[in-house]
Design an enzyme around this catalytic site. Structure first.
Site, PDB file in Angstrom:
ATOM      1  N   HIS A 125     -10.228  -5.754  -2.844  1.00 62.85           N
ATOM      2  CA  HIS A 125     -11.281  -5.560  -1.832  1.00 62.85           C
ATOM      3  C   HIS A 125     -12.428  -4.831  -2.533  1.00 62.85           C
ATOM      4  O   HIS A 125     -12.410  -3.607  -2.671  1.00 62.85           O
ATOM      5  CB  HIS A 125     -10.751  -4.761  -0.642  1.00 62.85           C
ATOM      6  CG  HIS A 125      -9.719  -5.517   0.137  1.00 62.85           C
ATOM      7  ND1 HIS A 125     -10.023  -6.686   0.817  1.00 62.85           N
ATOM      8  CD2 HIS A 125      -8.390  -5.307   0.323  1.00 62.85           C
ATOM      9  CE1 HIS A 125      -8.925  -7.145   1.404  1.00 62.85           C
ATOM     10  NE2 HIS A 125      -7.922  -6.328   1.116  1.00 62.85           N
ATOM     11  N   GLU A 136       0.802  -1.233   0.000  1.00 63.11           N
ATOM     12  CA  GLU A 136       0.000   0.000   0.000  1.00 63.11           C
ATOM     13  C   GLU A 136       0.834   1.282   0.000  1.00 63.11           C
ATOM     14  O   GLU A 136       0.627   2.165   0.839  1.00 63.11           O
ATOM     15  CB  GLU A 136      -0.988  -0.033   1.186  1.00 63.11           C
ATOM     16  CG  GLU A 136      -1.902  -1.246   1.099  1.00 63.11           C
ATOM     17  CD  GLU A 136      -2.826  -1.428   2.306  1.00 63.11           C
ATOM     18  OE1 GLU A 136      -2.798  -0.587   3.211  1.00 63.11           O
ATOM     19  OE2 GLU A 136      -3.576  -2.418   2.315  1.00 63.11           O
ATOM     20  N   GLU A 144      -5.962 -10.294  -2.313  1.00 62.70           N
ATOM     21  CA  GLU A 144      -6.797 -10.179  -1.091  1.00 62.70           C
ATOM     22  C   GLU A 144      -8.271 -10.080  -1.446  1.00 62.70           C
ATOM     23  O   GLU A 144      -9.010  -9.250  -0.904  1.00 62.70           O
ATOM     24  CB  GLU A 144      -6.378  -8.935  -0.268  1.00 62.70           C
ATOM     25  CG  GLU A 144      -4.911  -8.911   0.108  1.00 62.70           C
ATOM     26  CD  GLU A 144      -4.518  -7.751   1.013  1.00 62.70           C
ATOM     27  OE1 GLU A 144      -5.408  -7.083   1.580  1.00 62.70           O
ATOM     28  OE2 GLU A 144      -3.310  -7.513   1.156  1.00 62.70           O
ATOM     29  N   ASP A 196     -12.038 -10.011  -1.695  1.00 63.90           N
ATOM     30  CA  ASP A 196     -13.327 -10.212  -1.025  1.00 63.90           C
ATOM     31  C   ASP A 196     -14.326  -9.255  -1.669  1.00 63.90           C
ATOM     32  O   ASP A 196     -13.943  -8.241  -2.244  1.00 63.90           O
ATOM     33  CB  ASP A 196     -13.278 -10.080   0.509  1.00 63.90           C
ATOM     34  CG  ASP A 196     -12.580  -8.850   1.040  1.00 63.90           C
ATOM     35  OD1 ASP A 196     -12.576  -7.813   0.355  1.00 63.90           O
ATOM     36  OD2 ASP A 196     -12.040  -8.919   2.159  1.00 63.90           O
ATOM     37  N   ASN A 202       2.221  -4.383  -3.522  1.00 65.05           N
ATOM     38  CA  ASN A 202       0.822  -4.789  -3.354  1.00 65.05           C
ATOM     39  C   ASN A 202       0.009  -3.559  -2.972  1.00 65.05           C
ATOM     40  O   ASN A 202       0.451  -2.753  -2.150  1.00 65.05           O
ATOM     41  CB  ASN A 202       0.797  -5.829  -2.211  1.00 65.05           C
ATOM     42  CG  ASN A 202      -0.496  -6.586  -2.075  1.00 65.05           C
ATOM     43  OD1 ASN A 202      -1.029  -7.095  -3.061  1.00 65.05           O
ATOM     44  ND2 ASN A 202      -1.014  -6.696  -0.855  1.00 65.05           N
TER      45      ASN A 202
END
Ligand code: G2I
Length: 459
Positions: free
Chosen positions: A240, A163, A268, A270, A204
């Site tokens: 996300h 990030e 990641e 979701d 990432n």
């Protein structure tokens, strides 16, 4: 009870080791059906992995069975973060990280190390210290050397820097950037390469999944790192996402990074929704999971997809987004959701589509006793369909601030005013025309008005 061979093999091993009684396994609704696909096998046939984030302390029982049998890559959700591994300066705690790496090796899974350099979940001694630039750079590279060195040869991919960007594509003013400037990224990558030469080194970030300013920032960084010969092997796109909002440019975005000469991965994934989950939302979520997996399948340098938790019972979403959840491919009781079948279909499964809802049900709600601040309620779930069901879920919204405090004969979760109740392991099956009941205690104040409507779904 029918078990997939993978589940059976691993369960049998667990039994031999623990001497547990067979009755402990009698949880048919908690396990995949014999005909269910195995995501890791489907992914492998496509030359990819399908992974999940996990919580080390939960790696037993059904949670461990599913993680180890369905996925061939694993990411520690928190256990490799700096605050976890070095809570006080010079005092290391590798127990959670070790447990996950050992589990991965026992189940023939790759490990995505997460994460070496990040602005969040840093130990207090580091963020509260006052460091010169040279001191901070040395602390950072020593940390990388210690952690990546400890797991040398056992980690397939490292999220070296996590990030680093703001939403507009400029660099985030993290502890590292504000003291060291953007060169901290190249320094971190070089230190990671030296510590574990075989690990693939990734940057990432989130909200970089589709084309846009933030993704452009990452693109320009990777291009310049490559031009300078800095060791960078891949870019992770966290994924996300919000229900119905998979970026239409995701595949094109992954491909443009691949064209720079790096690997890519969805790290990641979701897909959150406003609770309660309804059949229509779950169907949309299936399409969304499928679309993300399709994007990875379509890009040959996309190495795989990782779900950020495989079960709704182990997801960060309800803690951070009030009233939202149901973001992962399995429900709280470890039953595969439509999303799971969407992933499988994208990976080439032709098993005939997901079983979907198999019937319909109705809900009866009665407050059986009430006192100054508390109450007890009984809920009846009736199968109004013409065939038996193997599992059920009921949801409602409380109109006047009631809170469920403890429940029996169902797993009940509450987020804001939204309550979701799913069958226990032993009462998922309801014959045609039959019913089951569960109960709970709750708190109320002012009014204890019954919910106006209920949603009821069955499998
Ligand atoms: O925030 C979602 C993810 C965004 N990308 C980086 C990931 O590392 C991040 O993961 C989440 C974990 O899934 C959460 O579990 O990172 C959160 C922290 O930023 C994690 O939440 C923390 C809670 O905030 C803490 O209260 C808790 O002590 O998890 C900790 C361990 O359970």
């Amino acid at each position: 009870m029918r078990l997939h061979p993978h589940a059976l093999r691993r369960t049998a091993l667990g039994l031999a080791a623990t001497g547990a009684l067979l009755i402990g396994l009698a949880t048919p609704s908690a396990l995949a059906q014999a005909a269910d696909p195995v995501l890791r096998d489907l992914a492998e046939a496509k030359g990819k992995y399908y992974g999940t984030a996990v919580t080390a302390s939960k790696l037993t029982g059904t949670y461990a069975d599913i993680a180890g049998s369905q996925f061939n890559s694993i990411t520690p959700g928190n256990e490799m973060k700096w605050e976890s591994v070095e809570p006080s300066r010079g005092t290391y705690n590798w127990s959670g990280a070790d447990r996950i790496v050992d589990f991965a090796e026992a189940h023939d899974m790759e490990v995505r190390g997460h994460t070496l350099v990040w602005h969040s979940q840093l130990p207090g001694w580091l963020t509260n210290g006052s460091w010169t630039a040279d001191q901070l750079r040395t602390l950072m590279t020593d940390h990388i050397t210690a952690e990546a060195g400890r797991y040398k040869g056992r980690i397939s991919h490292w999220d070296v820097v996590n990030e680093p960007f703001n939403e507009d594509g400029t660099f985030r003013q993290s502890l590292f950037h504000s003291k060291l400037g953007p060169s901290y990224i190249a320094d971190a990558l070089r230190a990671a390469r030296a510590a574990d030469p075989d690990a693939k080194l990734y940057l990432n970030d989130y909200n970089t999944d589709g084309l846009g300013a933030k993704s452009d920032g990452m693109y320009n960084l990777v291009k310049s790192l490559k031009a300078q010969g800095v060791p960078i092997d891949g870019v992770g796109f966290q994924g996300h996402l919000i229900l119905g909002q998979v970026p239409s440019t995701m595949k094109a975005n992954l491909q443009r990074f691949a064209d720079l000469g790096v690997d890519v991965a969805v790290t990641e994934l979701d897909i959150r929704m406003t609770l309660p989950a309804t059949d229509a939302k779950l169907a949309q979520q299936k399409a969304d999971y499928r679309a993300v997996t399709d994007a990875c399948v379509a890009v040959s340098r996309c190495k795989g997809v990782t779900a950020w938790g495989f079960t709704d019972s182990d997801s960060w979403i309800p803690d951070v987004f009030e009233g939202q959840g149901a973001a992962t491919p399995y429900d709280e009781n470890y039953r595969p959701k439509p999303a799971y079948y969407g992933i499988a279909e994208s990976l080439g499964w032709t098993g005939g589509g997901d079983p979907g809802p198999t019937g319909s049900c109705t809900v009866g709600y009665t407050v059986t006793s009430q006192w100054n601040t508390g109450f007890t309620a009984n809920v009846t779930v009736k199968n109004t369909g013409s065939s038996p069901v193997g599992g059920w879920q009921v949801a409602w919204t409380y109109p006047s601030g009631q809170r469920v405090t403890s429940a029996w004969n169902a797993t009940v979760t509450q987020s804001g005013a939204q309550v979701t109740a799913a069958n226990a392991a032993y009462n998922g099956t309801i014959g045609a025309g039959g019913s089951v009941s569960f109960g709970f205690n709750g708190t109320w104040s002012g009014a204890n008005t019954a919910p106006a409507t209920f949603t009821c779904t069955t499998r």
